[in-house]
Design a protein around this motif. Structure first.
Motif, PDB file in Angstrom:
ATOM      1  N   GLU B 168       0.799  -1.228   0.000  1.00 56.45           N
ATOM      2  CA  GLU B 168       0.000   0.000   0.000  1.00 56.45           C
ATOM      3  C   GLU B 168       0.831   1.277   0.000  1.00 56.45           C
ATOM      4  OE1 GLU B 168      -3.665  -1.438   2.698  1.00 56.45           O
ATOM      5  OE2 GLU B 168      -3.300   0.710   2.705  1.00 56.45           O
ATOM      6  N   VAL B 169       1.909   1.267   0.788  1.00 54.99           N
ATOM      7  CA  VAL B 169       2.595   2.535   1.056  1.00 54.99           C
ATOM      8  C   VAL B 169       3.175   3.233  -0.165  1.00 54.99           C
ATOM      9  CG1 VAL B 169       3.149   2.220   3.481  1.00 54.99           C
ATOM     10  CG2 VAL B 169       4.665   1.259   1.740  1.00 54.99           C
ATOM     11  N   THR B 170       3.506   2.457  -1.199  1.00 52.64           N
ATOM     12  CA  THR B 170       4.105   3.132  -2.355  1.00 52.64           C
ATOM     13  C   THR B 170       3.061   3.754  -3.266  1.00 52.64           C
ATOM     14  OG1 THR B 170       4.163   1.054  -3.556  1.00 52.64           O
ATOM     15  CG2 THR B 170       6.168   1.708  -2.408  1.00 52.64           C
ATOM     16  N   VAL B 171       1.795   3.423  -3.063  1.00 49.63           N
ATOM     17  CA  VAL B 171       0.767   3.999  -3.937  1.00 49.63           C
ATOM     18  C   VAL B 171      -0.228   4.899  -3.217  1.00 49.63           C
ATOM     19  CG1 VAL B 171       0.906   2.181  -5.663  1.00 49.63           C
ATOM     20  CG2 VAL B 171      -0.611   1.894  -3.715  1.00 49.63           C
ATOM     21  N   SER B 172      -0.384   4.733  -1.899  1.00 46.78           N
ATOM     22  CA  SER B 172      -1.460   5.448  -1.220  1.00 46.78           C
ATOM     23  C   SER B 172      -0.917   6.475  -0.218  1.00 46.78           C
ATOM     24  CB  SER B 172      -2.331   4.428  -0.473  1.00 46.78           C
ATOM     25  OG  SER B 172      -2.976   5.030   0.601  1.00 46.78           O
ATOM     26  N   THR B 173      -1.617   7.608  -0.128  1.00 48.30           N
ATOM     27  CA  THR B 173      -1.280   8.565   0.924  1.00 48.30           C
ATOM     28  C   THR B 173      -2.448   8.685   1.893  1.00 48.30           C
ATOM     29  OG1 THR B 173      -2.155  10.401  -0.346  1.00 48.30           O
ATOM     30  CG2 THR B 173       0.181   9.914  -0.613  1.00 48.30           C
ATOM     31  N   ASP B 174      -3.289   7.672   1.844  1.00 52.60           N
ATOM     32  CA  ASP B 174      -4.480   7.629   2.692  1.00 52.60           C
ATOM     33  C   ASP B 174      -4.072   7.546   4.160  1.00 52.60           C
ATOM     34  OD1 ASP B 174      -7.111   7.587   3.167  1.00 52.60           O
ATOM     35  OD2 ASP B 174      -7.530   5.902   1.848  1.00 52.60           O
ATOM     36  N   ILE B 175      -4.778   8.298   5.020  1.00 51.12           N
ATOM     37  CA  ILE B 175      -4.407   8.256   6.436  1.00 51.12           C
ATOM     38  C   ILE B 175      -4.711   6.897   7.049  1.00 51.12           C
ATOM     39  CG2 ILE B 175      -6.490   9.085   7.617  1.00 51.12           C
ATOM     40  CD1 ILE B 175      -4.409  11.090   8.996  1.00 51.12           C
ATOM     41  N   GLU B 176      -5.607   6.149   6.428  1.00 51.48           N
ATOM     42  CA  GLU B 176      -5.896   4.795   6.920  1.00 51.48           C
ATOM     43  C   GLU B 176      -4.676   3.889   6.853  1.00 51.48           C
ATOM     44  OE1 GLU B 176      -9.381   3.102   5.060  1.00 51.48           O
ATOM     45  OE2 GLU B 176     -10.463   4.931   5.625  1.00 51.48           O
ATOM     46  N   THR B 177      -3.848   4.124   5.856  1.00 49.97           N
ATOM     47  CA  THR B 177      -2.618   3.332   5.761  1.00 49.97           C
ATOM     48  C   THR B 177      -1.736   3.600   6.970  1.00 49.97           C
ATOM     49  OG1 THR B 177      -2.748   3.551   3.382  1.00 49.97           O
ATOM     50  CG2 THR B 177      -0.648   2.814   4.271  1.00 49.97           C
ATOM     51  N   LEU B 178      -1.637   4.863   7.355  1.00 45.45           N
ATOM     52  CA  LEU B 178      -0.839   5.188   8.531  1.00 45.45           C
ATOM     53  C   LEU B 178      -1.443   4.565   9.788  1.00 45.45           C
ATOM     54  CD1 LEU B 178       1.705   6.851   9.279  1.00 45.45           C
ATOM     55  CD2 LEU B 178       0.178   8.608  10.069  1.00 45.45           C
ATOM     56  N   GLU B 179      -2.743   4.533   9.839  1.00 40.61           N
ATOM     57  CA  GLU B 179      -3.382   3.909  11.003  1.00 40.61           C
ATOM     58  C   GLU B 179      -3.107   2.411  11.046  1.00 40.61           C
ATOM     59  OE1 GLU B 179      -7.484   5.079  11.220  1.00 40.61           O
ATOM     60  OE2 GLU B 179      -6.947   7.159  11.621  1.00 40.61           O
ATOM     61  N   LYS B 180      -3.106   1.788   9.875  1.00 40.66           N
ATOM     62  CA  LYS B 180      -2.735   0.366   9.826  1.00 40.66           C
ATOM     63  C   LYS B 180      -1.315   0.171  10.342  1.00 40.66           C
ATOM     64  CE  LYS B 180      -5.363  -1.453   5.973  1.00 40.66           C
ATOM     65  NZ  LYS B 180      -5.251  -1.743   4.557  1.00 40.66           N
ATOM     66  N   ILE B 181      -0.410   1.045   9.884  1.00 36.43           N
ATOM     67  CA  ILE B 181       0.988   0.960  10.319  1.00 36.43           C
ATOM     68  C   ILE B 181       1.079   1.098  11.831  1.00 36.43           C
ATOM     69  CG2 ILE B 181       3.193   2.201  10.267  1.00 36.43           C
ATOM     70  CD1 ILE B 181       2.606   2.859   7.324  1.00 36.43           C
ATOM     71  N   ASN B 182       0.343   2.069  12.369  1.00 28.34           N
ATOM     72  CA  ASN B 182       0.358   2.295  13.813  1.00 28.34           C
ATOM     73  C   ASN B 182      -0.232   1.108  14.557  1.00 28.34           C
ATOM     74  OD1 ASN B 182       1.397   4.306  15.474  1.00 28.34           O
ATOM     75  ND2 ASN B 182      -0.655   4.829  16.195  1.00 28.34           N
ATOM     76  N   ASP B 183      -1.248   0.519  13.947  1.00 28.48           N
ATOM     77  CA  ASP B 183      -1.895  -0.637  14.556  1.00 28.48           C
ATOM     78  C   ASP B 183      -0.908  -1.790  14.699  1.00 28.48           C
ATOM     79  OD1 ASP B 183      -3.851  -2.341  15.471  1.00 28.48           O
ATOM     80  OD2 ASP B 183      -4.404  -2.979  13.463  1.00 28.48           O
ATOM     81  N   VAL B 184      -0.168  -2.071  13.632  1.00 26.99           N
ATOM     82  CA  VAL B 184       0.800  -3.165  13.678  1.00 26.99           C
ATOM     83  C   VAL B 184       1.893  -2.848  14.698  1.00 26.99           C
ATOM     84  CG1 VAL B 184       2.524  -4.436  12.356  1.00 26.99           C
ATOM     85  CG2 VAL B 184       0.320  -3.915  11.341  1.00 26.99           C
ATOM     86  N   ARG B 185       2.312  -1.579  14.703  1.00 22.73           N
ATOM     87  CA  ARG B 185       3.303  -1.144  15.672  1.00 22.73           C
ATOM     88  C   ARG B 185       2.826  -1.400  17.113  1.00 22.73           C
ATOM     89  NH1 ARG B 185       6.407   3.572  17.061  1.00 22.73           N
ATOM     90  NH2 ARG B 185       4.468   4.329  17.923  1.00 22.73           N
ATOM     91  N   ARG B 186       1.548  -1.084  17.373  1.00 26.28           N
ATOM     92  CA  ARG B 186       0.962  -1.339  18.699  1.00 26.28           C
ATOM     93  C   ARG B 186       0.966  -2.817  19.026  1.00 26.28           C
ATOM     94  NH1 ARG B 186      -3.355   2.816  20.245  1.00 26.28           N
ATOM     95  NH2 ARG B 186      -4.040   1.300  21.761  1.00 26.28           N
ATOM     96  N   ASP B 187       0.560  -3.616  18.021  1.00 31.64           N
ATOM     97  CA  ASP B 187       0.509  -5.061  18.245  1.00 31.64           C
ATOM     98  C   ASP B 187       1.886  -5.587  18.618  1.00 31.64           C
ATOM     99  OD1 ASP B 187      -2.099  -4.923  17.556  1.00 31.64           O
ATOM    100  OD2 ASP B 187      -1.851  -5.687  15.531  1.00 31.64           O
TER     101      ASP B 187
END
Lengths: 325, 325, 325, 325, 325
Positions: B168-187
């Motif tokens: 996703e990261v190379t094509v999207s600048t959607d804030i949801e992508t960042l939230e996914k990243i943060n989610d995995v980081r939390r996990d």
């Protein structure tokens, strides 16, 4: 404000006089809340406490455990999260609680209210069985335990703040949100500064190094030590969460700038060329037939409008494809 | 829900009654799933378990190994990745599993379903040879081993999430992508919090410190310990991958802003000067012959258009050279 | 500038001559302030000090404790925050203070003014009881204690700077603010470089390793050691605060750029389309009745103005909803 | 594919049969390349290898050294950089090589091709003096040495990639460059994950802990250990270089955005005011003599052009001073 | 190029022949500069040096201390900062210097020029008293000391570079500045890689572990060790300074973009509305009296100019208040 309590087997008796409390049979517990210098001096004299430890009671020093000739000195800080004085919202307030553990006595002192100590004292007065039988080191354990349990309450408050921040960061680019983030970061920082030495200090008791700690009490201090390790862990985890929230906040801002730029670009890119076109037909070359014959055409005006509409349509499609709209 | 099993040599017998299970010859295994307070009390009484350990069964504490007078207490957390309640997608759910290893008995307790324990118990009941002969410490090893193996499944899920994010990261600048990243980081954060103490706790068993661990079982615990070290390694690696993905995401956003700016700059730079030119010939100086003679020229209009076309051509070449197009 | 003092029981006597001070009964304290090479050589000869230690007195080396055959060498740095020479505002200035502790003598030397030593010396001359009785190691402790106490003053200055910065960062995007931040960061860096080795060096004394340290003095050095640990802690906390302030500063700048972009976008988005509209009616198609009939309408002009006012109103509502205004 | 070799003094003899190789006098080396389960079972039976070690041969575990009753188990991973399957370009492929060192035998096993082992085996068959005389632990050392030397080749490849990236980052803002950077970062991450445990595992051998390691072989393992420490160092250095390259890349992008903005600002700032000026003289106030007298002036038009040229000149000077041009 | 020197008591004699130097009474020092393989072999044979150490002389390995049966091997790297080959400006060049310390001999070898060794050798030849009397380990100390002192020179060069950078970063956004920053970062990285192992290697000598180090020489090695610790400290401090400079650089760039945006915004915001106004009066509605009556007013034109001047004034005040001007 000096309170003295002597307890043995099944009863706990309150004494007014320090000297007679010291002589009474049983475990003597002397507690000095909101200690003045005179009160401290009186207790120091009665129990022959080490002068260096007394300096620590008055100063703002780290939690510690120090073994002296016939008593062990434990300094622990009770902590709570309260509204602060600065622009940042809250801050961690700490009150040092000094505990001196002797062979058959325990002395607790604080320059503050020291509510946790009061709660344990009340339990002794009410005749809590566990406390009456187990000697001064167990009483000290109870005081430390109550103080450490309050750390979890503080962390709960911090967690609530973090959750609030996490909701804000995806929608707001307000600088107040960043200040809240920084505030929580400060709180965790200043809390961690209290907890690390506490962990170390209680670790000494958990290993049972001081001779005043009985073998059967060690396990209880080990339990408190485990709690402190868990608290340190939680603190680190919260720091990471806060830093994640900060990333999202900063990104929301970049996102916003990006959006603003797109709006500007779309509007400017559509209208600037159109303005050029209408500017062309606003030129005053129209006097001779050869110059600007479009002006003389019957359908010149509608054709121009149509052309411009087509330009807009092409651009809108283009922008939609690039994801600007 | 208390299950009791006594196994020796070649058979495993299920008992309904705790007291008779305790008296039977062989290794006694008592398991309490979804333990209620009454059930815990019953088992504690039957095996004389230490009260501090019991507090840990009920609370939400870190994995640990604690040696008591005649039994060793191991607390391990089973973990799985499940859809969470917050805006962030998934979270790490843990269930504490308490294991008490005695001389000829083992007690396992959990306030949750504790499926891993159930699987080992089933194997014993089916008469798994390896388990029947080797005593309570080997049974404890098997339970720990099954729990730790499930950690790898959790990490596989995380890896799948990371791969999805990396695409996703190379094509999207959607804030949801960042939230996914943060989610995995939390996990990963919350998982690591479980694994670090587990590594330590099992390390104690791998070194064979507690007397209930037989020398030949040490190597098996060492193997589990190796797995935990590898899991910690993987967790760190995944954290680094997530942070790399985040960098690419943020860069994609900067890239996008840069692109938008280039479009705006190209369009504005081409058309603003042109608009100025047509504005010049829209001025009303044309009344006297001296003023704006261009307006009177026969080829004034086409010459102006040609001039502007040349300007555009020069600019396009220039922008292409600078890499804006 | 050599001062010599011999003190015993209740009196302290100043000597002019090094040799007779050395022979006198009691604790001999020789202090060399702003030490020249000749003075150093004289004292080295009188007390047989180790040559490597003397190199350290002259050089710019880290704090250290070194045990030699019959004396212990302690090097500590007094530190203060003073206006610097570079563009950055302040810097940490340090003066090395060398302390040699012998059986019944103590030698202190510094190539600078060494005010902390002077203060302790004055106290001895005035007949401070605590100092007179306790031997050379206690005198050394006092000197170290005064030096370390001054570290807290330095940190207070740093804290004041940080508070000033924290107020600035939320309102200013001035590059001078960033330079202030960097300046404090440098100060903390260079201060920490002094404190870490000091902590280690005093730790050696706190453990009572050197034979010149008497058991009853160990606890005092332990107290200084605790102060140094606290100072290291504070330094780390301040570093974190500074880094938090820097984040807010950078964000304020991004915020500002974002605001500027919004202003530009709002103004351009409102007026560029309007300019296009008025451009349309500035075209010269108006000669035939069919072309641009609007120009001939009675209420053409007010209708156009009204239309544009409506466009502006719609856009303002839109921008307010998106939070641009 | 099982190969067996027995060597003593000056000759090395290849055996087809495992059992007779085991019985022959000299050092027996059995190597299993691309090991199938049957082959592993046969060798395990012949040499009585520990079952836990065998699990490690098949699985994907970290490098390790484990001492069993009569043999030492070393697991080392051979590593190479190969084109990967994902969007990212290359990845680190590893093959585990298991080495069992007995009193007078050595067993090597791999589920892959294990070329490094083959090379050492060829050297033995050719009669390499150093290997024939020194026993099984030296053979093991040679295998480990060849594997570790190949790590340097891998790092050379990484260095070439980094140099290529360092050239790209100052000129390109292409997202592919960032992906290359991330790719190298991943490679280093995953390589480091292999090297850290290897360092630890070989450290055990370098200290000569296992009894199968002869004192004179320790120094050789210490040498390999030094190489591994150097490799870890290089890995860290490369990580820092990659992160430096990433900084430059991100800066190049910011630089580019800054440049684009300057172009836009210069063009817009020059032409927007000019367009305003020509707009003024395009107004239709010209009917009465009082209104817009400039339009009637003889040199009105050239004066306006001159005025605008002066404005442009002033702005260009201004922009050059501010460094925009 | 082999030089041999035998010194005792008060004289140092140069020998041409290795064998006779070896036999002579006194401390034998053999130095091989720009060592060829033949020369190395000759010296190895004469002193029976360990083959693994010889590999290290030729290779590019980390500093180390290794104890062999009858000699100690010390490898130290002399380092200097020289103009590099890559785009980045300077790089750290190192030359390994091998030192073998025997009972009554010392051998130094280098594949490079090894000027530091030459300087010590010259001092011995000139009859430096300190060196003649103290045996081979003190000679080794002198060589190491000279090498380590040169590290401070290298760090001085780095400091000069950093100061230059610190002046540049607040005024320049040139990418060359960032490359300079990265260059210094690389230098520090690669220097630190040399210093860390050196610190460790000299630490072994400072503790006096090898039997060739006499007790009175230990303190000297401890002094060198202190210097190395200080060098490591300085390296870390410089890294922090460089990273601070990088922050300021990046901020200067953001600052610049912010400034550019403000200029654009001010110009566009002032002139775009004005252009709209003049566009309005450029419309051709003026034919009927009802339409655009302003055009017919006597003071229409000056009133419009006045209105626009007021608009500009209001905007300028507004922008000044917001800090854009």
């Amino acid at each position: 404000m000096i309170s003295a309590l002597v307890y043995a087997d099944e009863t706990a008796v309150a004494y007014d006089d320090l000297a007679s409390a010291r002589r009474a049979v049983g475990t003597t517990w002397v507690h000095v809340a909101e200690a003045t210098d005179d009160e401290i001096d009186a207790v120091v004299a009665a129990f022959d406490l080490h002068p260096l430890a007394i300096d620590d009671v008055r100063g703002d020093v780290r939690a510690k455990t120090e073994e002296y000739a016939d008593h062990t000195f434990v300094l622990i800080k009770s902590a709570s999260l309260t509204p602060g004085e600065t622009t940042f919202e809250k801050e961690v307030r700490t009150t040092p609680i000094a505990i001196f553990i002797g062979r058959d006595w325990v002395v607790t002192m604080s320059t503050g209210a020291a509510k946790p100590v009061q709660r344990v004292m009340d339990a002794v007065e009410r005749g809590d069985e566990r406390l009456l039988h187990r000697g001064p080191d167990f009483t000290a354990y109870r005081v430390v335990d109550v103080v450490v349990d309050a750390y979890f309450d503080l962390l709960d408050d911090v967690e609530t703040d973090i959750e609030e921040i996490e909701e804000e960061v995806t929608v707001s680019t307000d600088i107040e949100t960043l200040e809240k983030i920084n505030d929580v970061r400060r709180d965790l920082l200043s809390f961690r500064k209290q907890v690390w030495p506490a962990r170390e200090a209680i670790g000494v008791l958990a290993r049972g190094d001081p001779q005043q700690i009985q073998p059967q009490t060690e396990k209880y201090f080990r339990d408190v030590h485990d709690h402190l390790v868990q608290i340190v862990d939680l603190t680190e985890t919260y720091r990471d969460l806060v830093s994640g929230a900060r990333d999202i906040y900063l990104n929301t801002l970049s996102q916003s700038t990006n959006e603003v730029m797109k709006v500007l670009t779309v509007v400017a890119t559509i209208f600037i060329p159109l303005t050029f076109v209408v500017g062309v037909y606003g030129m005053n070359f129209g006097e001779s037939a050869y110059n600007m014959p479009e002006l003389g055409w019957t359908y010149g005006y509608p054709a121009t409008l149509l052309g411009m509409t087509l330009m807009v349509a092409v651009m809108l499609v283009h922008f939609r494809r690039r994801g600007y709209l």
